[in-house]
Scaffold this motif. Structure first.
Motif: not given
Length: 233
Positions: A1-26
């Protein structure tokens, strides 16, 4: 049986170029499609994140207007419910022994741009995996995580390797647009990766030895199939 590691982000927002926050995640489609396809083969999947934090699912990836299909959205929501226990308590990246795994899979969403791209624990894990020939499979924005892999002499561990990633065109026309803080494809190329691309929004996978990458959410199923094929070799 193959063993797979799935790496996911824990972030919930991305700061955009204009300084505002954009909701994000997986991005739901990427997580669900890859996890389901790999699990269907009998693989044992371990989910890991920075600090072992529970990942946030990008709200846009569960918006029928964005996804374009209400039935798909309901399917994604149901599957996420089905694996809620796994998502609740991911393995901290710092405690992962990558030698125990046959493949490392990194789905996207904009989240990896926030945390995985600079996570030293992920960088060390990816370098060790690459040296051992372990399959490394990032897709869409997941290849942003490769940027964490800086060697002791300051070089990018994946310089000179062929890969694909969410393209600048896709980002500017269907991602965060002109307000994007940085472009993953451009940055990977600047660090020395050989970035390949197919027409925007088409399924596309590139394999360079143990590195398997996909361009966008539409590539999720093809990436999972390529990982399964590589594991069978």
């Amino acid at each position: 049986m193959a063993r797979i590691l799935m790496v996911v982000s824990a972030a919930d927002s991305l700061e955009l170029a204009d300084g505002t926050q954009h909701p994000t995640g997986v991005w739901a489609e990427e997580l669900v499609v890859a996890h389901r396809a790999l699990k269907a083969t009998g693989a044992e999947i371990t989910i890991a994140s920075p600090g072992g934090e529970k990942p946030t699912v990008d709200p846009g990836s569960l918006n029928p207007e964005i996804v374009g299909d209400e039935e798909k959205v309901q399917d994604f929501k149901q599957y996420l419910e089905d694996i809620a226990g796994e998502l609740e308590t991911p393995e901290p990246l710092a405690s992962v022994n990558v030698a125990q795994f046959d493949a490392v899979v990194l789905p996207g969403g904009h989240g990896p741009m926030v945390d995985l791209a600079t996570d030293a624990n992920l960088g060390a894990l990816l370098i060790a995996a690459d040296q051992d020939g372990t399959i490394i499979a990032p897709f869409c924005h997941g290849p942003a995580g490769l940027l964490s892999a800086t060697t002791a002499d300051g070089n990018f561990a994946f310089a000179g390797r062929q890969l694909t990633v969410f393209t600048d065109e896709e980002e500017l026309t269907g991602g965060t647009g002109e307000n994007t803080p940085w472009l993953v494809a451009t940055t990977l190329a600047e660090r020395g990766a050989i970035v390949k691309a197919a027409p925007a929004w088409s399924s596309y996978v590139v394999r360079d030895r143990n590195l398997i990458s996909g361009q966008n959410p539409q590539s999720s199923e093809a990436v999972a199939a390529a990982v399964v094929a590589a594991l069978a070799e």
